[in-house]
Design a protein around this motif. Structure first.
Motif, PDB file in Angstrom:
ATOM      1  N   LEU A 175    -110.905  11.645  32.308  1.00  0.00           N
ATOM      2  CA  LEU A 175    -110.130  11.078  33.407  1.00  0.00           C
ATOM      3  C   LEU A 175    -109.398   9.855  32.887  1.00  0.00           C
ATOM      4  N   GLU A 176    -108.145   9.742  33.285  1.00  0.00           N
ATOM      5  CA  GLU A 176    -107.338   8.639  32.759  1.00  0.00           C
ATOM      6  C   GLU A 176    -106.872   7.711  33.872  1.00  0.00           C
ATOM      7  N   CYS A 177    -106.794   6.453  33.523  1.00  0.00           N
ATOM      8  CA  CYS A 177    -106.356   5.424  34.456  1.00  0.00           C
ATOM      9  C   CYS A 177    -105.396   4.505  33.702  1.00  0.00           C
ATOM     10  N   THR A 178    -104.269   4.205  34.309  1.00  0.00           N
ATOM     11  CA  THR A 178    -103.348   3.247  33.701  1.00  0.00           C
ATOM     12  C   THR A 178    -102.894   2.247  34.754  1.00  0.00           C
ATOM     13  N   VAL A 179    -102.639   1.045  34.293  1.00  0.00           N
ATOM     14  CA  VAL A 179    -102.199  -0.033  35.167  1.00  0.00           C
ATOM     15  C   VAL A 179    -100.834  -0.506  34.695  1.00  0.00           C
ATOM     16  N   GLU A 180     -99.963  -0.777  35.654  1.00  0.00           N
ATOM     17  CA  GLU A 180     -98.635  -1.297  35.334  1.00  0.00           C
ATOM     18  C   GLU A 180     -98.437  -2.655  35.985  1.00  0.00           C
ATOM     19  N   GLY A 181     -97.622  -3.477  35.359  1.00  0.00           N
ATOM     20  CA  GLY A 181     -97.224  -4.728  35.987  1.00  0.00           C
ATOM     21  C   GLY A 181     -98.153  -5.893  35.756  1.00  0.00           C
ATOM     22  N   THR A 182     -99.100  -5.737  34.850  1.00  0.00           N
ATOM     23  CA  THR A 182     -99.983  -6.846  34.528  1.00  0.00           C
ATOM     24  C   THR A 182    -100.435  -6.695  33.081  1.00  0.00           C
ATOM     25  N   SER A 183    -100.862  -7.784  32.493  1.00  0.00           N
ATOM     26  CA  SER A 183    -101.321  -7.752  31.108  1.00  0.00           C
ATOM     27  C   SER A 183    -102.772  -8.178  31.036  1.00  0.00           C
ATOM     28  N   ASN A 184    -103.483  -7.549  30.102  1.00  0.00           N
ATOM     29  CA  ASN A 184    -104.881  -7.882  29.846  1.00  0.00           C
ATOM     30  C   ASN A 184    -105.736  -7.896  31.109  1.00  0.00           C
ATOM     31  N   PRO A 185    -105.635  -6.845  31.902  1.00  0.00           N
ATOM     32  CA  PRO A 185    -106.482  -6.821  33.109  1.00  0.00           C
ATOM     33  C   PRO A 185    -107.929  -6.508  32.754  1.00  0.00           C
ATOM     34  N   ASN A 186    -108.838  -6.873  33.640  1.00  0.00           N
ATOM     35  CA  ASN A 186    -110.184  -6.316  33.598  1.00  0.00           C
ATOM     36  C   ASN A 186    -110.092  -4.932  34.246  1.00  0.00           C
ATOM     37  N   LEU A 187    -110.779  -3.966  33.660  1.00  0.00           N
ATOM     38  CA  LEU A 187    -110.719  -2.600  34.177  1.00  0.00           C
ATOM     39  C   LEU A 187    -112.120  -2.094  34.494  1.00  0.00           C
ATOM     40  N   TYR A 188    -112.200  -1.250  35.496  1.00  0.00           N
ATOM     41  CA  TYR A 188    -113.499  -0.796  35.998  1.00  0.00           C
ATOM     42  C   TYR A 188    -113.442   0.697  36.303  1.00  0.00           C
ATOM     43  N   TRP A 189    -114.572   1.371  36.114  1.00  0.00           N
ATOM     44  CA  TRP A 189    -114.776   2.726  36.625  1.00  0.00           C
ATOM     45  C   TRP A 189    -115.951   2.697  37.608  1.00  0.00           C
ATOM     46  N   TYR A 190    -115.697   3.248  38.803  1.00  0.00           N
ATOM     47  CA  TYR A 190    -116.719   3.387  39.824  1.00  0.00           C
ATOM     48  C   TYR A 190    -116.890   4.868  40.167  1.00  0.00           C
ATOM     49  N   ARG A 191    -118.051   5.177  40.725  1.00  0.00           N
ATOM     50  CA  ARG A 191    -118.268   6.498  41.286  1.00  0.00           C
ATOM     51  C   ARG A 191    -118.811   6.352  42.703  1.00  0.00           C
ATOM     52  N   GLN A 192    -118.264   7.164  43.591  1.00  0.00           N
ATOM     53  CA  GLN A 192    -118.808   7.252  44.934  1.00  0.00           C
ATOM     54  C   GLN A 192    -119.347   8.662  45.118  1.00  0.00           C
ATOM     55  N   ALA A 193    -120.668   8.783  45.127  1.00  0.00           N
ATOM     56  CA  ALA A 193    -121.286  10.078  45.395  1.00  0.00           C
ATOM     57  C   ALA A 193    -121.337  10.291  46.906  1.00  0.00           C
ATOM     58  N   ALA A 194    -121.522  11.524  47.309  1.00  0.00           N
ATOM     59  CA  ALA A 194    -121.514  11.864  48.737  1.00  0.00           C
ATOM     60  C   ALA A 194    -122.531  11.015  49.491  1.00  0.00           C
ATOM     61  N   GLY A 195    -122.055  10.322  50.549  1.00  0.00           N
ATOM     62  CA  GLY A 195    -122.946   9.519  51.373  1.00  0.00           C
ATOM     63  C   GLY A 195    -123.447   8.250  50.725  1.00  0.00           C
ATOM     64  N   ARG A 196    -122.835   7.886  49.625  1.00  0.00           N
ATOM     65  CA  ARG A 196    -123.308   6.698  48.917  1.00  0.00           C
ATOM     66  C   ARG A 196    -122.192   5.658  48.835  1.00  0.00           C
TER      67      ARG A 196
END
Lengths: 116, 113
Positions: B21-42
């Motif tokens: 899975l890929e994620c890209t950010v535009e319009g900012t430099s050196n951001p902090n980046l995060y991956w989250y998961r939301q499981a069903a009902g959580r």
């Protein structure tokens, strides 16, 4: 160990009335608290935040109250509108763990339904 | 203005298959980046965060890994998917430094069959 708790999985309110969403936390080291709104199949959007040194922050129809002694915060929406129907997540930053300034701890969310 | 992209929007994969899975950010430099998961009902569970290229911190032991090959690119991977990997995966960014507001992408719905 659930450090941020939203004990009400759902809330139903009539349009025009006040919606009050509650959140409790256990870690006294949290320094910022945030509320996010999430529609199905979309990412959460930031709503409002409050620093731990304040007890109230207001932005339009949204007001967040923080009671540090009770480790409790609430989000008030007045007046509620049908478009406010969504899942609301409470989140907290900090907690005195490694890298805590980068991490948010989320509650499980409350589904708000505003009936016309 | 800043924009965050995630793809694909939905994905159905068999057990044992790889994931990217890929994620890209535009319009900012050196951001902090995060991956989250939301499981069903959580709620939202933080999986990984990154404060710079090649710097990955893992929050929970799991079947997934993350990489940040470029400043504004964050990739979530798995060599072999498990049924329990099903969920809604969200990428988020925040400004570098002592920030607290995080901004989320549209998410990827992953179903492992």
């Amino acid at each position: 160990d659930q450090q941020v708790k939203q004990n009400s999985p759902s809330l139903s309110v009539q349009e025009g009335r006040i919606s009050i969403l509650n959140c409790d936390y256990t870690n006294s080291m949290f320094d910022y608290f945030l509320w996010y709104k999430k529609y199905p199949a979309e990412g959460p959007t930031f709503l409002i935040s409050i620093s731990s040194i304040k007890d109230k922050n207001e932005d339009g129809r949204f007001t967040v109250f923080l009671n540090k002694s009770a480790k409790h915060l609430s989000l008030h929406i007045v007046p509620s509108q049908p478009g406010d129907s969504a899942v609301y997540f409470c989140a907290a930053r900090g907690g005195n763990s490694g890298g805590s300034n980068y991490k948010l701890t989320f509650g499980k969310g409350t589904l708000l339904t505003v009936n016309p | 203005s800043q924009t965050i992209h995630q793809w694909p929007a939905t994905l159905v994969q068999p057990v044992g298959s790889p994931l990217s899975l890929e994620c890209t950010v535009e319009g900012t430099s050196n951001p902090n980046l995060y991956w989250y998961r939301q499981a069903a009902g959580r709620g939202l569970q933080l999986l990984f965060y990154s404060v710079g290229i090649g710097q990955i911190s893992s929050e929970v032991p799991q079947n997934l890994s993350a990489s940040r090959p470029q400043d504004r690119q964050f990739i979530l991977s798995s060599k072999k998917l498990l049924l329990s990997d099903s969920g809604f995966y969200l990428c988020a960014w925040s400004v570098t430094g002592d920030s607290y507001e995080q901004y989320f992408g549209p998410g990827t719905r992953l179903t492992v069959t």
